[in-house]
Design a protein around this motif. Sequence first.
Motif, PDB file in Angstrom:
ATOM      1  N   GLN A 122      50.746  10.159  66.992  1.00 51.59           N
ATOM      2  CA  GLN A 122      50.158   8.832  66.872  1.00 51.59           C
ATOM      3  C   GLN A 122      49.203   8.580  68.037  1.00 51.59           C
ATOM      4  O   GLN A 122      49.273   9.253  69.059  1.00 51.59           O
ATOM      5  CB  GLN A 122      51.271   7.772  66.893  1.00 51.59           C
ATOM      6  CG  GLN A 122      52.281   7.958  65.793  1.00 51.59           C
ATOM      7  CD  GLN A 122      53.523   7.098  66.001  1.00 51.59           C
ATOM      8  OE1 GLN A 122      53.916   6.790  67.115  1.00 51.59           O
ATOM      9  NE2 GLN A 122      54.137   6.708  64.903  1.00 51.59           N
ATOM     10  N   LEU A 123      48.342   7.606  67.852  1.00 51.85           N
ATOM     11  CA  LEU A 123      47.471   7.141  68.929  1.00 51.85           C
ATOM     12  C   LEU A 123      47.030   5.730  68.613  1.00 51.85           C
ATOM     13  O   LEU A 123      47.185   5.257  67.488  1.00 51.85           O
ATOM     14  CB  LEU A 123      46.264   8.070  69.124  1.00 51.85           C
ATOM     15  CG  LEU A 123      45.300   8.297  67.959  1.00 51.85           C
ATOM     16  CD1 LEU A 123      44.270   7.175  67.856  1.00 51.85           C
ATOM     17  CD2 LEU A 123      44.578   9.612  68.145  1.00 51.85           C
ATOM     18  N   ALA A 124      46.507   5.070  69.631  1.00 52.81           N
ATOM     19  CA  ALA A 124      45.948   3.729  69.464  1.00 52.81           C
ATOM     20  C   ALA A 124      44.553   3.744  70.066  1.00 52.81           C
ATOM     21  O   ALA A 124      44.319   4.377  71.099  1.00 52.81           O
ATOM     22  CB  ALA A 124      46.817   2.688  70.155  1.00 52.81           C
ATOM     23  N   VAL A 125      43.634   3.050  69.409  1.00 56.61           N
ATOM     24  CA  VAL A 125      42.246   3.007  69.868  1.00 56.61           C
ATOM     25  C   VAL A 125      41.722   1.589  69.694  1.00 56.61           C
ATOM     26  O   VAL A 125      41.977   0.938  68.682  1.00 56.61           O
ATOM     27  CB  VAL A 125      41.378   4.042  69.108  1.00 56.61           C
ATOM     28  CG1 VAL A 125      41.417   3.829  67.610  1.00 56.61           C
ATOM     29  CG2 VAL A 125      39.947   4.055  69.611  1.00 56.61           C
ATOM     30  N   TYR A 144      47.283   3.462  60.230  1.00 53.26           N
ATOM     31  CA  TYR A 144      48.510   2.933  59.643  1.00 53.26           C
ATOM     32  C   TYR A 144      48.778   1.501  60.071  1.00 53.26           C
ATOM     33  O   TYR A 144      49.692   0.862  59.575  1.00 53.26           O
ATOM     34  CB  TYR A 144      49.723   3.816  59.963  1.00 53.26           C
ATOM     35  CG  TYR A 144      50.217   3.764  61.389  1.00 53.26           C
ATOM     36  CD1 TYR A 144      51.165   2.824  61.800  1.00 53.26           C
ATOM     37  CD2 TYR A 144      49.754   4.669  62.338  1.00 53.26           C
ATOM     38  CE1 TYR A 144      51.628   2.791  63.105  1.00 53.26           C
ATOM     39  CE2 TYR A 144      50.224   4.645  63.641  1.00 53.26           C
ATOM     40  CZ  TYR A 144      51.159   3.704  64.017  1.00 53.26           C
ATOM     41  OH  TYR A 144      51.609   3.674  65.317  1.00 53.26           O
ATOM     42  N   GLY A 145      47.963   0.987  60.990  1.00 51.59           N
ATOM     43  CA  GLY A 145      48.201  -0.382  61.406  1.00 51.59           C
ATOM     44  C   GLY A 145      47.105  -0.920  62.302  1.00 51.59           C
ATOM     45  O   GLY A 145      46.212  -0.198  62.747  1.00 51.59           O
ATOM     46  N   GLU A 160      43.669  -3.275  68.597  1.00 51.77           N
ATOM     47  CA  GLU A 160      43.790  -1.821  68.474  1.00 51.77           C
ATOM     48  C   GLU A 160      44.066  -1.416  67.034  1.00 51.77           C
ATOM     49  O   GLU A 160      44.799  -2.093  66.313  1.00 51.77           O
ATOM     50  CB  GLU A 160      44.939  -1.278  69.337  1.00 51.77           C
ATOM     51  CG  GLU A 160      44.647  -1.242  70.801  1.00 51.77           C
ATOM     52  CD  GLU A 160      45.783  -0.640  71.615  1.00 51.77           C
ATOM     53  OE1 GLU A 160      45.486  -0.138  72.709  1.00 51.77           O
ATOM     54  OE2 GLU A 160      46.949  -0.658  71.166  1.00 51.77           O
ATOM     55  N   THR A 161      43.479  -0.294  66.670  1.00 48.86           N
ATOM     56  CA  THR A 161      43.804   0.385  65.429  1.00 48.86           C
ATOM     57  C   THR A 161      44.827   1.456  65.778  1.00 48.86           C
ATOM     58  O   THR A 161      44.641   2.213  66.729  1.00 48.86           O
ATOM     59  CB  THR A 161      42.543   1.045  64.820  1.00 48.86           C
ATOM     60  OG1 THR A 161      41.608   0.007  64.499  1.00 48.86           O
ATOM     61  CG2 THR A 161      42.875   1.837  63.575  1.00 48.86           C
ATOM     62  N   HIS A 162      45.914   1.502  65.032  1.00 47.93           N
ATOM     63  CA  HIS A 162      46.950   2.517  65.245  1.00 47.93           C
ATOM     64  C   HIS A 162      46.776   3.600  64.183  1.00 47.93           C
ATOM     65  O   HIS A 162      46.612   3.300  63.004  1.00 47.93           O
ATOM     66  CB  HIS A 162      48.334   1.878  65.156  1.00 47.93           C
ATOM     67  CG  HIS A 162      48.598   0.922  66.287  1.00 47.93           C
ATOM     68  ND1 HIS A 162      49.293   1.292  67.414  1.00 47.93           N
ATOM     69  CD2 HIS A 162      48.201  -0.352  66.495  1.00 47.93           C
ATOM     70  CE1 HIS A 162      49.336   0.279  68.248  1.00 47.93           C
ATOM     71  NE2 HIS A 162      48.671  -0.736  67.719  1.00 47.93           N
ATOM     72  N   MET A 163      46.790   4.843  64.645  1.00 49.96           N
ATOM     73  CA  MET A 163      46.501   5.972  63.769  1.00 49.96           C
ATOM     74  C   MET A 163      47.590   7.034  63.918  1.00 49.96           C
ATOM     75  O   MET A 163      48.283   7.086  64.927  1.00 49.96           O
ATOM     76  CB  MET A 163      45.121   6.554  64.103  1.00 49.96           C
ATOM     77  CG  MET A 163      44.000   5.519  64.044  1.00 49.96           C
ATOM     78  SD  MET A 163      42.370   6.187  64.464  1.00 49.96           S
ATOM     79  CE  MET A 163      41.907   6.796  62.840  1.00 49.96           C
ATOM     80  N   TYR A 164      47.697   7.877  62.893  1.00 50.33           N
ATOM     81  CA  TYR A 164      48.668   8.962  62.936  1.00 50.33           C
ATOM     82  C   TYR A 164      48.126  10.189  62.243  1.00 50.33           C
ATOM     83  O   TYR A 164      47.174  10.120  61.452  1.00 50.33           O
ATOM     84  CB  TYR A 164      49.994   8.548  62.287  1.00 50.33           C
ATOM     85  CG  TYR A 164      49.932   8.565  60.776  1.00 50.33           C
ATOM     86  CD1 TYR A 164      50.476   9.631  60.055  1.00 50.33           C
ATOM     87  CD2 TYR A 164      49.310   7.556  60.069  1.00 50.33           C
ATOM     88  CE1 TYR A 164      50.395   9.664  58.663  1.00 50.33           C
ATOM     89  CE2 TYR A 164      49.224   7.576  58.689  1.00 50.33           C
ATOM     90  CZ  TYR A 164      49.774   8.638  58.006  1.00 50.33           C
ATOM     91  OH  TYR A 164      49.693   8.673  56.633  1.00 50.33           O
ATOM     92  N   MET A 165      48.749  11.301  62.535  1.00 46.58           N
ATOM     93  CA  MET A 165      48.465  12.568  61.851  1.00 46.58           C
ATOM     94  C   MET A 165      49.800  13.264  61.637  1.00 46.58           C
ATOM     95  O   MET A 165      50.615  13.347  62.565  1.00 46.58           O
ATOM     96  CB  MET A 165      47.566  13.459  62.700  1.00 46.58           C
ATOM     97  CG  MET A 165      47.372  14.867  62.113  1.00 46.58           C
ATOM     98  SD  MET A 165      46.568  16.004  63.273  1.00 46.58           S
ATOM     99  CE  MET A 165      44.908  15.364  63.223  1.00 46.58           C
TER     100      MET A 165
END
Length: 168
Positions: A122-125, A144-145, A160-165
Motif C-alpha cells: 500500500q501507499l498514500a499520495v 482503494y480510498g 490523500e489517495t490510498h493505493m494498493y498493489m
Amino acid sequence: MEIRQLGPEDAQAFAACRLEALQKDPDAFGSTYEDERNRTLEEWQERLTQTPGENAFFGAFEKGEIVGTIGFFRHKGRKVRHKGAIVSMYVREVHRGSGVAAGLMHAALDYIRGLGDVDQVQLAVVTTNPAAVRFYEKMGFQTYGFEKRALKVGEHYFDETHMYMLIE
C-alpha cells in the motif's frame, strides 16, 4: 545509475536527500523538515539498519551521489503481516522523468516479492501531486480510498489517495 539497498554507512547521504525532500515537497510527506533536521547521525543509521523482512530503504546513485530514495515497511500485527507500505519515495528534481523513480520502485517491489509472504503493498499520495498518482497507476497500483484532510501543514490541509498493489 546504480540502485541498491541502503545501510547504516549511507546515513549521511540518505539524511541529506530526505531533508531536501522535506524542504522541497513539504506537503508530500507525513513528517516535516523541522521534525527530522535534528536527528543525530546515529538515529539516521538506526533507521537504515535493516531488519530482514521487516523494512528496507533503497537509494538511486548517479556518479556516486544519491539522487532518490524509497522505503518499505511491513505491517506489524499477526493479521496484517501479509501487507507492507511503500514510504518516503523521492527523486531529486533534476532526475525526475529519467527512470529513477521506476528503478527505485522495481527495486522495492523485487525485494518485497523476494520475501515470499507479503502479498499486498500500500501507499498514500497527496492529491495535489497528480504526476505521482499517474506514476503509481503506471506501476500497477490501484486506488482503494481517499482521505480528506490527511495532512495539515500550517493552516492548509492536504487530501490523500490510498493505493494498493497485490503481489502475485
